[in-house]
Write an enzyme that holds these catalytic residues in place. Sequence first.
Site, PDB file in Angstrom:
ATOM      1  N   LYS A 295       0.824  -1.232   0.000  1.00 59.02           N
ATOM      2  CA  LYS A 295       0.000   0.000   0.000  1.00 59.02           C
ATOM      3  C   LYS A 295       0.846   1.265   0.000  1.00 59.02           C
ATOM      4  O   LYS A 295       0.518   2.228  -0.680  1.00 59.02           O
ATOM      5  CB  LYS A 295      -0.971   0.002   1.186  1.00 59.02           C
ATOM      6  CG  LYS A 295      -0.284  -0.089   2.525  1.00 59.02           C
ATOM      7  CD  LYS A 295      -1.255  -0.470   3.585  1.00 59.02           C
ATOM      8  CE  LYS A 295      -0.878  -1.579   4.374  1.00 59.02           C
ATOM      9  NZ  LYS A 295      -0.192  -2.588   4.622  1.00 59.02           N
TER      10      LYS A 295
ATOM     11  N   LYS B 225      -4.165   3.556   2.677  1.00 55.80           N
ATOM     12  CA  LYS B 225      -5.300   2.851   2.050  1.00 55.80           C
ATOM     13  C   LYS B 225      -6.375   3.848   1.620  1.00 55.80           C
ATOM     14  O   LYS B 225      -6.960   3.717   0.541  1.00 55.80           O
ATOM     15  CB  LYS B 225      -5.893   1.833   3.028  1.00 55.80           C
ATOM     16  CG  LYS B 225      -4.957   0.674   3.336  1.00 55.80           C
ATOM     17  CD  LYS B 225      -5.486  -0.160   4.500  1.00 55.80           C
ATOM     18  CE  LYS B 225      -4.518  -1.238   4.933  1.00 55.80           C
ATOM     19  NZ  LYS B 225      -4.854  -1.818   6.236  1.00 55.80           N
TER      20      LYS B 225
ATOM     21  N   GLY C 227      -3.788 -10.741   7.179  1.00 56.97           N
ATOM     22  CA  GLY C 227      -3.571 -12.162   7.434  1.00 56.97           C
ATOM     23  C   GLY C 227      -3.122 -12.882   6.180  1.00 56.97           C
ATOM     24  O   GLY C 227      -3.344 -12.427   5.052  1.00 56.97           O
TER      25      GLY C 227
HETATM   26  N1  HSE Z   1      -1.410  -3.564   9.598  1.00 57.33           N
HETATM   27  C1  HSE Z   1      -2.641  -3.651   8.890  1.00 57.33           C
HETATM   28  C2  HSE Z   1      -3.803  -3.708   9.855  1.00 57.33           C
HETATM   29  C3  HSE Z   1      -2.745  -4.829   7.977  1.00 57.33           C
HETATM   30  O1  HSE Z   1      -3.607  -3.758  11.067  1.00 57.33           O
HETATM   31  O2  HSE Z   1      -4.927  -3.689   9.374  1.00 57.33           O
HETATM   32  C4  HSE Z   1      -2.034  -4.657   6.686  1.00 57.33           C
HETATM   33  O3  HSE Z   1      -2.589  -3.622   5.948  1.00 57.33           O
END
Ligand code: HSE
Length: 429
Positions: free
Chosen positions: A105, A205, A302
Amino acid sequence: MKKVGVAILGLGVVGGGTYKILTEHRDKYIKTHGVDITVESVLELRKDRALALGVEESRIASNISEICSNPEVDIVIEVMGGVEPAKSYVLAALNAGKSVVTSNKELYCKYGYELEQAAKHNHVGLFFEATCVGGVPVIRALLDNLQGNKITSIIGIINGTTNYILTKMTDDGKSYAEVLKEAQSLGYAEADPTSDVEGYDAAYKLSILSSICFNKKIPFADIYREGITNISEDDIAYGKKLGYVIKLLAIGKDAEKGVEVRVHPSFVRATHPLASVSDSYNAVYITGDCVEDVMLYGRGAGALPTGSAIVGDVIYCATHTQHRYSTFPNTEKAASSTKFITNFESAYYLRLLAADRAGELSKVTSVLGRYGISVAKVVQDIDEKNRNGEVNLILVTHSTKESNVKKAVAAIGKDISDTRVVSVIRVLV
Ligand code: HSE
């Protein structure tokens, strides 16, 4: 039978999950799609990781050039994370005529345009479903299924770590520091949690998602960002009494006046669909002019959920010959013509520690009134901790501009001697 070879750059959690899916489901893809997808090569410095997954030693590359010059490799999957060396490797792969599928990302958010230009130039594909919200298929939903809409807003819980921490604080009444420590020992939070808890991950994101939603480049730098480190268990408990749940929200709105993009903690009505998104689950709530409201929910991270998004892109790439690129100028330069609203409107939860005496509340409401802020709810609570003449005074405002709240909070501190504002939390309206 069409044969498609892939290479995986990085066999960490997500790379390992992707390898597992591709090898275990290989026969399914032959049957369902008529395409034989094989992992031809991997790039992983820790050889033991690759061997433990069952990768043959002869398929472990020692550098990116080996992968770029391997004629059996059609698609390169980049799951290394970070900007460098990922960026150089992705550009090398694209320039060698390989399509790329990435989950990175930060890389896509910052250099998506440059990578896309290289993909275009080399007539190959660049796919990035896994950059946002892991296994939840939001990018293709926006690009394909919802493309007939004018999307007016996207509100997401798009970071699982912070959602897990806030859920635990809410359920167990524990402090941020305590829950963070537990989450780290369980492996739910990184040893250095900054990117998650300070909202960087959600902002990368949001930059990607809101650019697609609004068909214009939304640079990371234009996103207002505030993390969860100052959220207290007391505010969560008071919010609960008022019918609110705390969430780290990523909000994007496109209106006539301009674009609003922000990541910050927010109270959400307990009846709002996003309020029920708990633990490490993610969700995005999208509003389009034709479809109205759509909510996509699922695992945002995950090995297998993110692997699912990556493999979806690999199969899409393997079964399409025509690649697609942004339909808008996806450059930072193009973004300079976009008007970003920074003085946004919201409702606000204010907690004050106030002297418990006649006239104190009216002094507070009088300051708020001076800045045009109308009060929607007031609660006074003398709790065990504050019996020495001070009370927690909680006010929820009607929708108002952020600048009004900032000025009012400063004026309360200056004009009312025994009363101070201890917490300000936005409330989703
Ligand atoms: N570190 C991110 C989260 C997952 O805790 O959602 C990867 O984008």
